[in-house]
Design a protein around this motif. Structure first.
Motif, PDB file in Angstrom:
ATOM      1  N   PHE A  53      -3.356   3.200 -17.346  1.00 44.67           N
ATOM      2  CA  PHE A  53      -3.127   1.927 -17.509  1.00 44.67           C
ATOM      3  C   PHE A  53      -1.526   1.585 -17.414  1.00 44.67           C
ATOM      4  O   PHE A  53      -1.230   0.503 -16.937  1.00 44.67           O
ATOM      5  N   LEU A  54      -0.622   2.390 -17.971  1.00 46.21           N
ATOM      6  CA  LEU A  54       0.721   2.336 -17.809  1.00 46.21           C
ATOM      7  C   LEU A  54       1.041   2.276 -16.342  1.00 46.21           C
ATOM      8  O   LEU A  54       2.023   1.518 -15.645  1.00 46.21           O
ATOM      9  N   VAL A  55       0.625   3.333 -15.706  1.00 51.06           N
ATOM     10  CA  VAL A  55       1.065   3.302 -14.081  1.00 51.06           C
ATOM     11  C   VAL A  55       0.553   2.145 -13.162  1.00 51.06           C
ATOM     12  O   VAL A  55       1.267   1.599 -12.469  1.00 51.06           O
TER      13      VAL A  55
ATOM     14  N   LYS B 217      -0.144  -0.913 -14.510  1.00 49.53           N
ATOM     15  CA  LYS B 217       0.475  -2.124 -14.734  1.00 49.53           C
ATOM     16  C   LYS B 217       2.033  -2.071 -14.121  1.00 49.53           C
ATOM     17  O   LYS B 217       2.445  -3.163 -13.794  1.00 49.53           O
ATOM     18  N   SER B 218       2.785  -1.069 -14.233  1.00 45.64           N
ATOM     19  CA  SER B 218       4.050  -0.863 -13.735  1.00 45.64           C
ATOM     20  C   SER B 218       4.042  -1.364 -12.161  1.00 45.64           C
ATOM     21  O   SER B 218       4.770  -1.838 -11.515  1.00 45.64           O
ATOM     22  N   LEU B 219       2.965  -0.543 -11.405  1.00 47.44           N
ATOM     23  CA  LEU B 219       3.046  -0.728 -10.012  1.00 47.44           C
ATOM     24  C   LEU B 219       2.858  -2.307  -9.663  1.00 47.44           C
ATOM     25  O   LEU B 219       3.481  -2.887  -8.716  1.00 47.44           O
ATOM     26  N   VAL B 220       1.898  -2.773 -10.361  1.00 45.93           N
ATOM     27  CA  VAL B 220       1.551  -4.401  -9.724  1.00 45.93           C
ATOM     28  C   VAL B 220       2.706  -5.137 -10.381  1.00 45.93           C
ATOM     29  O   VAL B 220       3.112  -6.234  -9.604  1.00 45.93           O
ATOM     30  N   GLN B 221       3.270  -5.010 -11.844  1.00 47.98           N
ATOM     31  CA  GLN B 221       4.124  -5.857 -12.078  1.00 47.98           C
ATOM     32  C   GLN B 221       5.483  -5.577 -11.263  1.00 47.98           C
ATOM     33  O   GLN B 221       6.221  -6.763 -11.191  1.00 47.98           O
ATOM     34  N   ALA B 222       5.641  -4.461 -10.605  1.00 48.13           N
ATOM     35  CA  ALA B 222       7.086  -4.438  -9.747  1.00 48.13           C
ATOM     36  C   ALA B 222       7.000  -5.278  -8.746  1.00 48.13           C
ATOM     37  O   ALA B 222       7.994  -5.719  -8.194  1.00 48.13           O
ATOM     38  N   PHE B 223       5.788  -5.858  -8.363  1.00 51.84           N
ATOM     39  CA  PHE B 223       5.821  -6.788  -7.117  1.00 51.84           C
ATOM     40  C   PHE B 223       5.792  -8.283  -7.618  1.00 51.84           C
ATOM     41  O   PHE B 223       5.856  -9.223  -6.501  1.00 51.84           O
ATOM     42  N   GLN B 224       5.687  -8.582  -8.856  1.00 53.91           N
ATOM     43  CA  GLN B 224       5.668 -10.075  -9.164  1.00 53.91           C
ATOM     44  C   GLN B 224       6.962 -10.332  -9.801  1.00 53.91           C
ATOM     45  O   GLN B 224       7.748  -9.747  -9.776  1.00 53.91           O
TER      46      GLN B 224
ATOM     47  N   VAL C 118      -3.646  11.303 -21.334  1.00 49.45           N
ATOM     48  CA  VAL C 118      -4.969  10.468 -21.730  1.00 49.45           C
ATOM     49  C   VAL C 118      -4.583   9.514 -23.231  1.00 49.45           C
ATOM     50  O   VAL C 118      -4.799   8.657 -23.278  1.00 49.45           O
ATOM     51  N   LEU C 119      -3.791  10.543 -23.707  1.00 55.03           N
ATOM     52  CA  LEU C 119      -3.124   9.832 -25.374  1.00 55.03           C
ATOM     53  C   LEU C 119      -2.313   8.746 -24.949  1.00 55.03           C
ATOM     54  O   LEU C 119      -2.433   7.554 -25.847  1.00 55.03           O
ATOM     55  N   VAL C 120      -1.538   8.639 -23.954  1.00 49.27           N
ATOM     56  CA  VAL C 120      -0.508   7.551 -23.794  1.00 49.27           C
ATOM     57  C   VAL C 120      -1.311   6.476 -22.850  1.00 49.27           C
ATOM     58  O   VAL C 120      -0.531   5.557 -22.613  1.00 49.27           O
ATOM     59  N   ASP C 121      -2.501   6.687 -22.451  1.00 48.81           N
ATOM     60  CA  ASP C 121      -3.165   5.798 -21.652  1.00 48.81           C
ATOM     61  C   ASP C 121      -2.178   5.514 -20.311  1.00 48.81           C
ATOM     62  O   ASP C 121      -1.985   4.577 -20.077  1.00 48.81           O
ATOM     63  N   GLY C 122      -2.115   6.569 -19.524  1.00 51.38           N
ATOM     64  CA  GLY C 122      -1.338   6.857 -18.550  1.00 51.38           C
ATOM     65  C   GLY C 122      -1.588   5.957 -17.318  1.00 51.38           C
ATOM     66  O   GLY C 122      -0.958   5.160 -16.695  1.00 51.38           O
TER      67      GLY C 122
ATOM     68  N   PHE D 114       0.733  -1.273   0.106  1.00 46.67           N
ATOM     69  CA  PHE D 114      -0.070   0.013  -0.030  1.00 46.67           C
ATOM     70  C   PHE D 114       0.819   1.207  -0.110  1.00 46.67           C
ATOM     71  O   PHE D 114       0.410   2.278  -0.825  1.00 46.67           O
ATOM     72  N   THR D 115       2.037   1.371   0.730  1.00 44.36           N
ATOM     73  CA  THR D 115       2.885   2.487   0.703  1.00 44.36           C
ATOM     74  C   THR D 115       3.342   2.930  -0.512  1.00 44.36           C
ATOM     75  O   THR D 115       3.023   3.875  -0.744  1.00 44.36           O
ATOM     76  N   ARG D 116       3.923   1.869  -1.278  1.00 36.79           N
ATOM     77  CA  ARG D 116       4.607   2.586  -2.464  1.00 36.79           C
ATOM     78  C   ARG D 116       3.337   2.769  -3.306  1.00 36.79           C
ATOM     79  O   ARG D 116       3.526   3.812  -4.232  1.00 36.79           O
ATOM     80  N   ILE D 117       2.015   2.097  -3.503  1.00 35.08           N
ATOM     81  CA  ILE D 117       1.080   2.470  -4.528  1.00 35.08           C
ATOM     82  C   ILE D 117       0.660   3.879  -4.493  1.00 35.08           C
ATOM     83  O   ILE D 117       0.333   4.732  -5.034  1.00 35.08           O
ATOM     84  N   VAL D 118       0.339   4.185  -3.026  1.00 31.50           N
ATOM     85  CA  VAL D 118      -0.380   5.530  -2.673  1.00 31.50           C
ATOM     86  C   VAL D 118       0.476   6.587  -2.898  1.00 31.50           C
ATOM     87  O   VAL D 118       0.209   7.717  -3.286  1.00 31.50           O
ATOM     88  N   ILE D 119       2.023   6.584  -2.640  1.00 32.95           N
ATOM     89  CA  ILE D 119       2.872   7.366  -2.867  1.00 32.95           C
ATOM     90  C   ILE D 119       3.042   7.663  -4.376  1.00 32.95           C
ATOM     91  O   ILE D 119       3.233   8.879  -4.970  1.00 32.95           O
ATOM     92  N   VAL D 120       3.193   6.805  -5.054  1.00 37.30           N
ATOM     93  CA  VAL D 120       3.336   6.855  -6.463  1.00 37.30           C
ATOM     94  C   VAL D 120       2.040   7.603  -7.017  1.00 37.30           C
ATOM     95  O   VAL D 120       2.180   8.468  -8.096  1.00 37.30           O
ATOM     96  N   LEU D 121       0.776   7.229  -6.744  1.00 39.01           N
ATOM     97  CA  LEU D 121      -0.423   7.789  -7.227  1.00 39.01           C
ATOM     98  C   LEU D 121      -0.397   9.383  -6.704  1.00 39.01           C
ATOM     99  O   LEU D 121      -0.761  10.176  -7.658  1.00 39.01           O
ATOM    100  N   GLY D 122       0.199   9.731  -5.720  1.00 38.02           N
ATOM    101  CA  GLY D 122       0.047  11.013  -5.159  1.00 38.02           C
ATOM    102  C   GLY D 122       0.962  11.635  -5.950  1.00 38.02           C
ATOM    103  O   GLY D 122       0.962  13.062  -6.466  1.00 38.02           O
TER     104      GLY D 122
END
Length: 277
Positions: free
Chosen positions: A266-268, A270-277, A260-264, A97-105
């Motif tokens: 989705f990319l953010v 995806k990067s957050l979830v895959q970083a833990f896998q 919006v054009l780069v579908d930010g 949770f810590t990493r995800i909420v900081i990145v979204l902020g």
């Protein structure tokens, strides 16, 4: 004749006085007899001294239950409230949770829209992404420790040891050796032979420190494209002589358009979830 009448009247008054005196003597004698028969009647009231104050003593005895099925309902409620009160600390310190909420902020701050999305949306999204990331770990904890304990297949101590294993493996997969060495030195703990033998007192702060560093690194990468847009817009406005016009007012629509054009989103995510896998 007159003399006889006077003598009789005087005699009658004397007789009345004698009768009255005898009656008073009889009453006095009866009172003394009563006082002698009942000594407590004439004695003064005894002074009752207050007893020494005794502090109330309350004793609470809880017999150890044989298992979770035999626990009292009130005790279950107390344990549940205790877990709920500590849930925010567990959520922040032991999960992603810590990493995800900081990145979204950082993402919201880089775009420049300070109120969109608001804090409730960011925290809600971070919570659900945390559930996605932690679902394999939570499943293992439930299957290996919680369910056997509820079914009375293992003791509380064994369940506590079992439930730490998946969680510790998740945290150790994200920590840096430098952070672990730091807290081993701070806690004066000898380095074990295997990472699984590390105590939670070392693993948890090492995990939090590593998560903070990783979150700030990802935030810096997110800032770069939006910072370039701000610099370009500021240079164009300065070359046109519009120095009184705030660059943020012009760059904000372009940053939203880029996101919006780069579908930010989705990319953010995806990067957050895959970083833990």
């Amino acid at each position: 004749m007159i003399r006889g009448t006077c003598d009789s009247s005087v005699f009658g008054r004397q007789t009345a006085w004698l009768v009255l005196a005898a009656t008073l003597l009889l009453l006095a004698g009866a009172g003394n007899a009563t006082a002698q028969d009942d000594p407590a009647a004439g004695a003064p009231d005894p002074v009752i001294e207050p007893a020494d104050p005794v502090a109330p003593v309350m004793t609470l005895t809880l017999d150890g239950p044989d298992g979770p099925q035999s626990m009292d309902a009130a005790l279950k409620i107390v344990l549940l409230m205790t877990v709920l009160s500590l849930a925010p600390a567990f959520l922040v310190l032991l999960t992603s949770f810590t990493r995800i909420v900081i990145v979204l902020g950082f993402l919201r701050q880089a775009i420049g829209a300070n109120q969109a999305p608001n804090n409730q949306i960011i925290i809600g999204l971070a919570l659900f992404l945390t559930l996605v990331v932690m679902s394999p770990t939570l499943t293992r904890m439930n299957n290996d420790a919680i369910q056997p304990f509820m079914n009375e297949e293992m003791s509380q101590a064994e369940a506590f040891e079992k439930v730490q294993i998946p969680l510790k493996e998740f945290m150790l997969s994200q920590v840096r050796e430098k952070d672990v060495a730091l807290f081993l030195d701070l806690t004066r703990t000898e380095a074990p032979n295997t990472p699984e033998e590390l105590p939670m007192l070392v693993v948890i702060p090492s995990f939090v420190l590593s998560e903070l560093k990783t979150a700030f690194q990802m935030g810096f990468v997110l800032f770069i494209p939006f910072l370039i847009i701000d610099m370009v817009v500021a240079s164009v406005l300065m070359s046109m002589g519009m120095m009184m016009l705030p660059p943020v007012l012009i760059s904000l629509p372009f940053k939203i358009l880029l996101f919006v054009l780069v579908d930010g989103g989705f990319l953010v995510v995806k990067s957050l979830v895959q970083a833990f896998q």
